[in-house]
Design a protein around this motif. Structure first.
Motif, short mmCIF file in Angstrom:
data_model
loop_
_atom_site.label_atom_id
_atom_site.label_comp_id
_atom_site.label_asym_id
_atom_site.label_seq_id
_atom_site.Cartn_x
_atom_site.Cartn_y
_atom_site.Cartn_z
N GLU A 3 -7.18 6.60 21.31
CA GLU A 3 -6.03 7.45 21.05
C GLU A 3 -4.95 6.64 20.33
O GLU A 3 -4.85 5.43 20.52
CB GLU A 3 -5.43 7.99 22.35
N PHE A 4 -4.16 7.35 19.54
CA PHE A 4 -3.05 6.72 18.83
C PHE A 4 -1.79 7.55 19.01
O PHE A 4 -1.81 8.76 18.83
CB PHE A 4 -3.37 6.60 17.33
N ALA A 5 -0.70 6.86 19.38
CA ALA A 5 0.60 7.50 19.52
C ALA A 5 1.41 7.23 18.25
O ALA A 5 1.34 6.13 17.68
CB ALA A 5 1.34 6.96 20.74
N ARG A 6 2.16 8.20 17.80
CA ARG A 6 2.92 8.09 16.55
C ARG A 6 3.88 6.90 16.59
O ARG A 6 4.11 6.24 15.58
CB ARG A 6 3.66 9.41 16.27
N GLY A 7 4.44 6.60 17.74
CA GLY A 7 5.43 5.52 17.83
C GLY A 7 4.84 4.14 18.03
O GLY A 7 5.59 3.17 18.14
N HIS A 8 3.52 4.01 18.05
CA HIS A 8 2.89 2.71 18.26
C HIS A 8 3.16 1.80 17.06
O HIS A 8 3.15 2.25 15.91
CB HIS A 8 1.38 2.88 18.46
N HIS A 9 3.40 0.52 17.33
CA HIS A 9 3.75 -0.42 16.25
C HIS A 9 2.66 -0.53 15.19
O HIS A 9 2.95 -0.80 14.02
CB HIS A 9 4.10 -1.80 16.82
N LEU A 10 1.39 -0.33 15.56
CA LEU A 10 0.32 -0.40 14.55
C LEU A 10 0.52 0.66 13.47
O LEU A 10 0.30 0.39 12.29
CB LEU A 10 -1.06 -0.23 15.21
N ILE A 11 0.95 1.84 13.87
CA ILE A 11 1.18 2.92 12.90
C ILE A 11 2.31 2.51 11.95
O ILE A 11 2.19 2.67 10.72
CB ILE A 11 1.51 4.24 13.61
N ALA A 12 3.38 1.96 12.49
CA ALA A 12 4.50 1.53 11.65
C ALA A 12 4.09 0.38 10.74
O ALA A 12 4.43 0.37 9.55
CB ALA A 12 5.68 1.13 12.53
N ASP A 13 3.36 -0.59 11.29
CA ASP A 13 2.95 -1.75 10.49
C ASP A 13 2.04 -1.35 9.33
O ASP A 13 2.25 -1.75 8.19
CB ASP A 13 2.24 -2.78 11.38
N VAL A 14 1.02 -0.55 9.64
CA VAL A 14 0.05 -0.17 8.60
C VAL A 14 0.69 0.77 7.59
O VAL A 14 0.51 0.61 6.37
CB VAL A 14 -1.22 0.45 9.23
N SER A 15 1.46 1.75 8.06
CA SER A 15 2.08 2.69 7.11
C SER A 15 3.06 1.96 6.20
O SER A 15 3.15 2.27 5.01
CB SER A 15 2.74 3.86 7.84
N GLY A 16 3.79 0.98 6.75
CA GLY A 16 4.70 0.18 5.91
C GLY A 16 3.93 -0.61 4.86
O GLY A 16 4.33 -0.65 3.69
N ALA A 17 2.82 -1.21 5.27
CA ALA A 17 2.01 -1.99 4.33
C ALA A 17 1.39 -1.10 3.25
O ALA A 17 1.17 -1.54 2.12
CB ALA A 17 0.91 -2.74 5.08
N LEU A 18 1.14 0.16 3.59
CA LEU A 18 0.58 1.10 2.62
C LEU A 18 1.65 1.77 1.77
O LEU A 18 1.33 2.56 0.88
CB LEU A 18 -0.25 2.17 3.35
N GLY A 19 2.91 1.48 2.06
CA GLY A 19 4.02 2.04 1.28
C GLY A 19 4.33 3.49 1.61
O GLY A 19 4.91 4.20 0.78
N LEU A 20 3.97 3.93 2.81
CA LEU A 20 4.21 5.33 3.20
C LEU A 20 5.60 5.48 3.82
O LEU A 20 6.04 4.62 4.59
CB LEU A 20 3.16 5.79 4.20
N THR A 21 6.26 6.57 3.50
CA THR A 21 7.55 6.88 4.13
C THR A 21 7.30 7.53 5.49
O THR A 21 6.18 7.99 5.77
CB THR A 21 8.37 7.86 3.27
N ASP A 22 8.34 7.60 6.31
CA ASP A 22 8.22 8.28 7.61
C ASP A 22 7.83 9.74 7.43
O ASP A 22 7.03 10.28 8.20
CB ASP A 22 9.52 8.19 8.40
N ASP A 23 8.39 10.39 6.40
CA ASP A 23 8.04 11.80 6.15
C ASP A 23 6.56 11.94 5.80
O ASP A 23 5.89 12.88 6.25
CB ASP A 23 8.90 12.39 5.04
N GLN A 24 6.05 11.02 5.00
CA GLN A 24 4.62 11.08 4.64
C GLN A 24 3.74 10.86 5.88
O GLN A 24 2.73 11.54 6.05
CB GLN A 24 4.29 10.04 3.57
N VAL A 25 4.13 9.92 6.72
CA VAL A 25 3.35 9.66 7.93
C VAL A 25 3.41 10.87 8.85
O VAL A 25 2.39 11.29 9.41
CB VAL A 25 3.85 8.39 8.66
N ASP A 26 4.59 11.48 8.98
CA ASP A 26 4.71 12.70 9.82
C ASP A 26 3.80 13.80 9.29
O ASP A 26 3.11 14.47 10.06
CB ASP A 26 6.14 13.19 9.86
N ASP A 27 3.80 14.00 7.97
CA ASP A 27 2.93 15.03 7.38
C ASP A 27 1.47 14.75 7.68
O ASP A 27 0.72 15.65 8.07
CB ASP A 27 3.15 15.13 5.87
#
Length: 157
Positions: free
Chosen positions: A125-149
């Protein structure tokens, strides 16, 4: 962007989205032919008043695919995704799993990189607030809105 009124209890927890309209005036039905509103010294007696300490706030609201309303950025209220949902959601959003692995491989701290690899490979399972999500999405250049979508889209899979 959808802004909405919310109510929080004295501890800051969300208790209502929208105006507090649950109060109902108490009615005396002792004579069913002539119901009467009940009053005290402060005016009409109401049921379900606002809890003590409740505060009103204006926040951005997003709807999940199931229609549930959540406060944008309140990740504890976001749905938890299965590994399957997350991976399929990424693919549907045009992000390859190999790109995620490259992002993880790019973590400079060896210990953090190994932990991220274990989480990516073995978490169920993955929670939206987990640091892995923030780390990977940042490295991929995704904005918070894109990750939410992507997140809400994946939650419907």
């Amino acid at each position: 962007m959808t802004m909405s009124t919310v109510w929080r209890d004295a501890d800051g927890h969300l208790i209502n989205v929208g105006e507090w309209d649950y109060g109902q005036q108490v009615v005396d039905w002792s004579d069913p032919e002539v119901p009467k509103l009940v009053f005290d010294d402060n005016g009409p007696v109401m049921t379900n008043p606002l809890p003590a300490g409740a505060v009103r706030d204006i926040v951005e609201i997003v709807a999940t695919p199931t229609g549930r309303l959540v406060i944008k950025g309140d990740y504890q209220a976001y749905p938890v995704l299965s590994a399957r949902q997350l991976r399929l959601g990424l693919l549907q959003g045009g992000i390859s799993l190999s790109a995620v692995q490259v992002a993880i491989d790019g973590i400079s701290d060896e210990s953090a990189r190994e932990i991220a690899n274990v989480e990516w490979e073995y978490a169920t399972e993955f929670a939206r607030g987990h640091h892995l999500i923030a780390d990977v999405s940042g490295a991929l250049g995704l904005t918070d809105d894109q990750v939410d979508d992507l997140w809400f889209g994946a939650s419907a899979l």
